[in-house]
Design a protein around this motif. Sequence first.
Motif: not given
Length: 123
Positions: A67-86
């Motif tokens: 349901r959740f996906t973690i990803s990162r954009d090192n160039a943008g210094n940002t980490v994401y957590l996409q949360m679906n089917s909450l």
Amino acid sequence: QVQLVESGGGLVQAGGSLRLSCAASKRFLGRYAMGWFRQAPGKEREFVAAINWSGGRTYYADSVKGRFTISRDNAGNTVYLQMNSLKPEDTAVYYCAAKTEWATVAARDYNYWGQGTQVTVSS
């Protein structure tokens, strides 16, 4: 010193989606493994997801796998957590954290923490 700022939390109905972001102040975020943890009222902080410095390996708690996906954009210094089917049980304050070397699932291993962002899932 790494400063982390989470955003993207809010109120959503069960079955909905949210994307959390964690912006890091340090220029070379790519050297840090990153994790997301959460803490519900009256409960201990628990591991949600983690990603190593290159983004090549990810780890998830069983409760969010698929349901959740973690990803990162090192160039943008940002980490994401996409949360679906909450689900209502996903309601918590979500924290991002950083550590050197490899990603782990233990909160005690992480050196830097954000202030948290509230996620509330209504039934």
